[in-house]
Design an enzyme around this catalytic site. Structure first.
Site, PDB file in Angstrom:
ATOM      1  N   ASP A 154       0.829  -1.214   0.000  1.00  0.00           N
ATOM      2  CA  ASP A 154       0.000   0.000   0.000  1.00  0.00           C
ATOM      3  C   ASP A 154       0.861   1.260   0.000  1.00  0.00           C
ATOM      4  OD1 ASP A 154      -2.288  -1.504   0.036  1.00  0.00           O
ATOM      5  OD2 ASP A 154      -2.988  -0.818   1.993  1.00  0.00           O
ATOM      6  N   ASP A 155       0.219   2.369  -0.331  1.00  0.00           N
ATOM      7  CA  ASP A 155       0.814   3.711  -0.223  1.00  0.00           C
ATOM      8  C   ASP A 155       1.973   3.931  -1.186  1.00  0.00           C
ATOM      9  OD1 ASP A 155      -1.007   3.922   1.853  1.00  0.00           O
ATOM     10  OD2 ASP A 155       0.484   3.651   3.426  1.00  0.00           O
TER      11      ASP A 155
END
Length: 310
Positions: free
Chosen positions: A13-14
């Site tokens: 993620d991110d």
């Protein structure tokens, strides 16, 4: 590898949060520790992340963000229900509080989600292979209906349903975090009929809430895999994502590898948060590319894959 027992999407993620996050995710992918990434298009290093995904053939989806930083849709950057007086999203808990009070326009949520998909396509040249929500905003009441409509309209087939086997028996999470995760799980369960109605898919099982940051270890990941395999094979999973007669359990593991963000480098407009600057990200990176974990995958007959392979 003999017949796999599990097809596991390990999603970083991110992606795009900062250059050091991007580099850590690429290093993890090249070491065989993750198989998929989720891009924050309003983050400081989003273009660099998209370019890295192209260069290294990393399967990439959209990490839809309604809680951190600045909206992508210019008309929502001022005088909108999605932002505070400084022009930033309300934050992880602030967004939830504004939603509970009925202060958020779902039309504006839809405008922002569609704007983020358009920017994703500009950056990558294609639609997201999957689309989930930063800080799990996509399963919140009201938002999930809009989210599902957008995915259906754009033929984005896969999302994330964060319901984790073993969450309630997890003893190492502090009570406030445990309460937050329990609410995430309930919101996710309530999202299942909505996502099903719109024909959206997700893996049978989800892992990642109990193994974030310093809680990630080879033994904790092995525990989570065993619980997911057991629940998936017993049919207790909520996964409307795949054929339940399929002998192989499908799962997604949410991870957050990277190198710690430098002061005021990165983020989505307000600088990097505490989690990003902590050693937790690099700890996850170390565990995910540990040969001992890769050996667990081999022994348990877990095959890493991307959403587009399901």
């Amino acid at each position: 590898m003999p017949q796999s027992r599990m097809m596991l999407v390990v999603t970083g993620d991110d992606f795009g949060y900062c250059p050091r996050r991007n580099q850590g995710i690429v290093d993890c992918f090249q070491a065989g520790g993750l198989s998929n990434v989720s891009l924050l298009v309003n983050a400081a290093a989003a273009k660099d992340a998209a370019d890295l995904a192209k260069r290294h053939n990393i399967p990439i989806g959209l990490h839809a963000n309604l809680s951190e930083g600045v909206p992508v849709c210019e008309s929502l950057q001022t005088d909108s229900t999605l932002v505070n007086q400084r022009g930033f999203f309300h934050g992880k808990m602030g967004f939830r509080q504004a939603l509970q009070r009925g202060l958020l326009s779902m039309k504006q949520v839809e405008l922002e989600l569609r704007a983020q998909v358009r920017l994703f396509m500009e950056l990558t040249g294609h639609l997201p292979h999957h689309m989930d929500g930063h800080q799990h905003v996509h399963v919140l009441p009201g938002v999930r209906e809009v989210f599902a409509q957008v995915l259906s309209d754009l033929s984005i087939r896969f999302t994330r349903v964060p319901v984790e086997a073993g969450l309630h028996s997890c003893t190492w999470l502090p009570p406030p975090l445990h309460r937050f995760y329990n609410q995430v799980e309930q919101d996710a369960l309530d999202s299942i009929p909505v996502f099903t109605r719109y024909g959206i898919r997700w893996p049978h099982m989800y892992l990642g809430l109990t193994t974030m940051g310093h809680n990630m270890s080879v033994s904790n990941l092995q525990r989570a895999l065993h619980l997911a395999l057991s629940a998936g094979r017993s049919g207790s999973s909520s996964g409307g994502g795949s054929d339940s007669d399929q002998p192989v359990v499908t799962a997604e593991l949410m991870v957050h590898p990277g190198y710690p963000s430098l002061h005021q480098q990165g983020g989505c407009g307000e600088g990097p948060d505490d989690f990003s600057r902590s050693a937790d990200r690099q700890h996850e990176l170390s565990v995910l590319r540990d040969p001992a974990l890769l050996e667990v995958y081999r022994q348990e007959r877990v095959q890493l894959c991307a959403f587009k392979d399901l």
